[in-house]
Design an enzyme around this catalytic site. Structure first.
Site, short mmCIF file in Angstrom:
data_model
loop_
_atom_site.label_atom_id
_atom_site.label_comp_id
_atom_site.label_asym_id
_atom_site.label_seq_id
_atom_site.Cartn_x
_atom_site.Cartn_y
_atom_site.Cartn_z
N ASP A 124 58.71 42.12 -47.08
CA ASP A 124 57.90 41.35 -46.12
C ASP A 124 57.76 42.06 -44.77
OD1 ASP A 124 60.50 40.95 -45.28
OD2 ASP A 124 60.23 38.83 -44.79
N GLU A 153 42.40 27.59 -44.79
CA GLU A 153 42.01 27.00 -43.51
C GLU A 153 42.12 28.06 -42.40
OE1 GLU A 153 40.85 24.20 -42.40
OE2 GLU A 153 41.35 24.40 -40.27
N SER A 164 67.47 24.57 -47.36
CA SER A 164 67.18 24.20 -45.97
C SER A 164 66.11 23.11 -45.88
CB SER A 164 66.69 25.43 -45.21
OG SER A 164 65.54 25.98 -45.85
N LYS A 217 56.78 42.83 -39.35
CA LYS A 217 58.13 42.40 -38.99
C LYS A 217 58.66 43.24 -37.84
CE LYS A 217 61.99 40.94 -41.93
NZ LYS A 217 61.61 39.54 -42.09
N GLU A 256 53.96 40.56 -48.10
CA GLU A 256 54.28 39.20 -48.54
C GLU A 256 53.25 38.23 -47.97
OE1 GLU A 256 58.36 36.87 -48.61
OE2 GLU A 256 57.33 36.54 -46.71
N HIS A 307 55.15 31.95 -51.96
CA HIS A 307 55.08 33.35 -51.54
C HIS A 307 54.52 34.23 -52.67
CE1 HIS A 307 58.51 32.88 -48.34
NE2 HIS A 307 57.54 32.00 -48.21
N LYS A 367 63.82 25.18 -51.01
CA LYS A 367 65.06 25.84 -50.57
C LYS A 367 66.03 24.81 -50.02
CE LYS A 367 64.38 30.66 -49.76
NZ LYS A 367 64.68 31.76 -48.85
P1 0O2 Z 1 60.94 36.34 -40.52
O1 0O2 Z 1 61.41 36.31 -39.12
O2 0O2 Z 1 59.96 35.25 -40.81
O3 0O2 Z 1 60.45 37.68 -40.92
P2 0O2 Z 1 66.15 35.36 -49.41
O4 0O2 Z 1 67.23 36.31 -49.06
O5 0O2 Z 1 65.80 35.29 -50.86
O6 0O2 Z 1 66.36 34.00 -48.77
P3 0O2 Z 1 63.88 37.04 -48.99
O7 0O2 Z 1 64.32 37.89 -50.11
O8 0O2 Z 1 63.57 37.74 -47.72
O9 0O2 Z 1 64.88 35.89 -48.64
O10 0O2 Z 1 62.58 36.33 -49.48
P4 0O2 Z 1 61.99 34.92 -49.13
O11 0O2 Z 1 62.87 33.83 -49.53
O12 0O2 Z 1 60.65 34.96 -49.74
O13 0O2 Z 1 61.89 34.87 -47.52
C1 0O2 Z 1 61.04 35.65 -46.82
C2 0O2 Z 1 60.52 34.89 -45.62
O14 0O2 Z 1 60.23 33.53 -45.95
C3 0O2 Z 1 61.49 34.77 -44.46
O15 0O2 Z 1 61.51 35.95 -43.72
C4 0O2 Z 1 60.88 33.60 -43.71
O16 0O2 Z 1 59.72 33.97 -43.01
C5 0O2 Z 1 60.50 32.69 -44.83
N1 0O2 Z 1 61.63 31.81 -45.16
C6 0O2 Z 1 62.42 31.88 -46.22
N2 0O2 Z 1 63.35 30.90 -46.19
C7 0O2 Z 1 63.12 30.18 -45.06
C8 0O2 Z 1 63.73 29.02 -44.46
O17 0O2 Z 1 64.69 28.43 -44.97
N3 0O2 Z 1 63.20 28.58 -43.29
C9 0O2 Z 1 62.12 29.18 -42.69
N4 0O2 Z 1 61.68 28.67 -41.54
N5 0O2 Z 1 61.55 30.28 -43.22
C10 0O2 Z 1 62.02 30.77 -44.39
P5 0O2 Z 1 62.74 36.32 -42.77
O18 0O2 Z 1 63.03 37.74 -42.90
O19 0O2 Z 1 63.89 35.39 -43.05
O20 0O2 Z 1 62.25 35.97 -41.33
#
Ligand code: 0O2
Length: 266
Positions: A73, A41, A115, A48, A140, A121, A113
């Site tokens: 990412d 969409e 949360s 970052k 990512e 992803h 998750k």
């Molecule tokens: P930003 O500000 O978006 O860049 P992990 O340590 O496994 O939890 P990892 O290895 O970074 O995290 O990978 P993951 O889980 O794929 O998460 C990468 C991104 O997914 C995050 O980047 C968020 O953008 C999003 N994300 C993951 N978990 C959550 C969550 O619980 N809530 C929200 N709103 N977004 C989430 P960053 O670096 O956290 O933040």
């Protein structure tokens, strides 16, 4: 790292975000040109921020030298879909592409998750051309529905506000909202076919009207104003009927008329 070095380090990621965003937007365009529903969409992208990178390095204990191999990412693309089913279509579409290689897929739809975060992803390897030759980076791609995006955006802003320490009562309400979103997405999926049908009709109508108007404009160059006026009036009459079959018939007839003038010119 000093400011200039950050700029140099992040430059290939900026390029990757620009290229990937443009490529996925082009996918939408290709579907629309074919009068087909697009599983994508909307597409956005971001690099970052330095403070967010530093934050992650600190959280995960990543040394500066390993920044590019450990943080996947830095380049982030977000693909928004209308329906949950579209997410898997987009993921398959990415797997089939020759300009990116899938490193990893994280399915937070089936593995929600704690949360309440839901999204899909796909981490890809992507090559950008730099002054010093090709450079492979990771990006990512987050794929989610509009409803999932709504939830994640609100939750992310709260994380920021409360610096990761969201009060328990807010966390509980977010969890409840996340469950409501699962129901909403599933409800929307149940009427997916009807919605897609309606959207396809509207897309087809837009494309037909665009083609017809272009043909009429071209006819001005090869025939009399009176003739074009007659065609235009006929078009307006058919348009008001709000009947797609009639519009398609008129489009075909107009094509034959235009083709006739082209032949005459030769
Ligand atoms: P930003 O500000 O978006 O860049 P992990 O340590 O496994 O939890 P990892 O290895 O970074 O995290 O990978 P993951 O889980 O794929 O998460 C990468 C991104 O997914 C995050 O980047 C968020 O953008 C999003 N994300 C993951 N978990 C959550 C969550 O619980 N809530 C929200 N709103 N977004 C989430 P960053 O670096 O956290 O933040």
């Amino acid at each position: 790292m000093e400011t200039g070095l950050w700029k140099k380090t992040l430059a290939p990621y900026e390029l990757a975000v620009e290229e990937l965003t443009a490529k996925f937007r082009h996918v939408i365009k290709e579907y629309h040109i074919r009068n087909e529903y697009s599983p994508i969409e909307r597409v956005t992208g971001r690099v970052k921020s330095v403070s967010s990178i530093l934050d992650k390095m600190h959280r995960k204990n990543i040394p500066l030298e390993q920044l590019e191999e450990k943080i996947d990412d830095i380049a982030g693309i977000r693909i928004i879909c209308q329906f949950e089913e579209d997410i898997y279509k987009v993921s398959n579409l990415i797997s089939r592409r020759s300009d990116m290689v899938v490193k990893e897929k994280k399915d937070y739809l089936t593995h929600v998750k704690e949360s309440g975060y839901r999204s899909y992803h796909v981490v890809v390897y992507y090559v950008v051309e730099t002054l010093h030759g090709p450079k492979q980076i990771m990006a990512e791609i987050q794929i989610r529905t509009m409803a999932m995006n709504f939830w994640a955006t609100i939750e992310h802003s709260l994380q920021y506000k409360y610096r990761g320490e969201i009060p328990p009562n807010v966390t509980q309400r977010l969890s409840a909202a996340s469950r409501t979103i699962i129901d909403l997405d599933s409800e929307m999926s149940s009427v997916r076919d009807v919605i897609i049908d309606a959207q396809n009709s509207s897309l087809l109508q837009n494309n037909l009207v665009r083609d017809i108007l272009m043909t009429i404009e071209n006819l001005y160059k090869v025939t009399t104003e009176r003739e074009v006026k007659k065609i235009q009036d006929e078009f307006l009459r058919i348009f008001k009927m709000n009947d797609l079959d009639e519009l398609e018939r008129f489009h075909r007839e107009l094509d034959i008329i235009a083709e006739g003038y082209r032949v005459q010119q030769i």
